[in-house]
Design a protein around this motif. Structure first.
Motif, PDB file in Angstrom:
ATOM      1  N   UNK A 179       4.617   2.438   1.437  1.00  0.00           N
ATOM      2  CA  UNK A 179       4.906   2.924   2.791  1.00  0.00           C
ATOM      3  C   UNK A 179       3.636   3.435   3.445  1.00  0.00           C
ATOM      4  N   UNK A 180       2.854   4.213   2.693  1.00  0.00           N
ATOM      5  CA  UNK A 180       1.613   4.750   3.250  1.00  0.00           C
ATOM      6  C   UNK A 180       0.604   3.636   3.523  1.00  0.00           C
ATOM      7  N   UNK A 181       0.551   2.652   2.640  1.00  0.00           N
ATOM      8  CA  UNK A 181      -0.391   1.546   2.837  1.00  0.00           C
ATOM      9  C   UNK A 181      -0.005   0.679   4.031  1.00  0.00           C
ATOM     10  N   UNK A 182       1.290   0.455   4.195  1.00  0.00           N
ATOM     11  CA  UNK A 182       1.762  -0.456   5.246  1.00  0.00           C
ATOM     12  C   UNK A 182       1.896   0.219   6.597  1.00  0.00           C
ATOM     13  N   UNK A 183       2.441   1.427   6.611  1.00  0.00           N
ATOM     14  CA  UNK A 183       2.782   2.083   7.879  1.00  0.00           C
ATOM     15  C   UNK A 183       2.087   3.423   8.101  1.00  0.00           C
ATOM     16  N   UNK A 184       1.342   3.907   7.115  1.00  0.00           N
ATOM     17  CA  UNK A 184       0.705   5.208   7.263  1.00  0.00           C
ATOM     18  C   UNK A 184       1.719   6.341   7.170  1.00  0.00           C
ATOM     19  N   UNK A 185       1.301   7.539   7.555  1.00  0.00           N
ATOM     20  CA  UNK A 185       2.202   8.690   7.506  1.00  0.00           C
ATOM     21  C   UNK A 185       3.404   8.517   8.426  1.00  0.00           C
TER      22      UNK A 185
END
Length: 306
Positions: A179-185
């Motif tokens: 999730x962090x890699x794809x969409x960030x925080x």
């Protein structure tokens, strides 16, 4: 000293009791949540079948498999553990929400009924007090939803793993990283706004509708009859409010997987990507706003009944 230790133990047990009860209920009902989430995402791995109409007569119609058949399919393909994929972040969400709601409730001042004039308008005073109470409850519930929502996102994407088998979403830690890699925080709060709308509207709608029904119908004199009537009123109010706010809940679930690169995002109606309001409009146009609201007897869409 022994008495102090015993008192401390009792306090800890009382404090932990509600959280343990909530976690236990989550474990019991999570298979239902798994099936509901997959249906909301538009995942229908089993074919429809022909059956009778709602009342058992008339023309034949097509139905989708029920909750139990759907859950049985998951158990056959992924085992019993497949029904509980995403459980740990869901339990964490419930615990975080309870803790935040408790602390925010302690910080916010409680509403006190103060009548400065004996001849003041009782109805107006009651309405003001009511609005303050519900506003306070709305703030508490909103804070709890925001605090626990990242865990909701992790749980939903782990459940969505059933659809596309993306290895990155097979574990809780892997899902957080992806999730962090794809969409960030910002990805941990995908679909938050429609969920907040759903929660706040549910709270206000339930309280207002319940009070209106009781006001117009009246209350019985006997306490036992009052309790019975209040139970009926609560059930009716919950059902009506749930039907009204469900489209926002569905939209929130779809927005959680939007932009994730998962195959589950294909369940979002064509043209409904990127914006939750646009997604809701597309759901309405295609007649899908109640998808997943009833898992026991599900009419098949016309497109799948061909």
């Amino acid at each position: 000293m022994a008495q102090e230790n015993e008192d401390l133990k009792t306090q800890v047990q009382r404090a932990a009791g509600p959280y343990l009860l909530a976690a236990g209920l989550e474990v019991l009902t999570f298979p239902l949540n798994t099936v509901k989430t997959l249906v909301q995402l538009g995942h229908e791995p089993l074919p429809h079948f022909e059956g009778s109409s709602w009342f058992g007569y008339g023309r034949k119609t097509y139905w989708l498999p029920s909750l139990w058949t759907y859950a049985g399919h998951i158990r056959k393909t992924d085992g019993v553990t497949g029904l509980y994929r995403g459980l740990s972040p869901k339990i964490c969400q419930g615990l975080v929400q309870q803790v935040v709601a408790h602390h925010v409730g302690q910080v916010l001042p409680r509403v006190e009924v103060v009548s400065s004039h004996p001849s003041s308008n009782a109805v107006l005073e009651e309405a003001v007090t009511f609005s303050k109470e519900i506003s306070r409850s709305s703030v508490i519930r909103s804070a709890a939803v925001v605090a626990g929502f990242p865990f909701e996102v992790v749980s939903v994407r782990m459940i969505a793993y059933h659809i596309g088998r993306e290895e990155a979403y097979s574990t809780a830690l892997g899902t957080v990283k992806e999730i962090y890699r794809t969409n960030g925080l910002a990805g941990f709060f995908s679909g938050l706004l429609p969920r907040l709308i759903c929660e706040v509207v549910s709270l206000w709608g339930f309280e207002i509708l319940s009070r209106l029904i009781i006001r117009f119908v009246g209350t019985p004199n006997r306490p036992s009859e009052q309790r019975e009537m209040e139970a009926y009123v609560r059930s009716i109010s919950q059902y009506v409010v749930r039907m009204v706010t469900y489209p926002f809940m569905l939209t929130s679930t779809l927005m959680i997987v939007d932009g994730s690169g998962m195959r589950a995002a294909e369940g979002i109606p064509f043209g409904g990507h990127g914006d939750w309001a646009n997604c809701l409009r597309c759901l309405k146009r295609q007649g899908l706003v109640m998808r997943g609201s009833n898992l026991l007897r599900r009419p098949a869409p016309k497109t799948s009944a061909v």
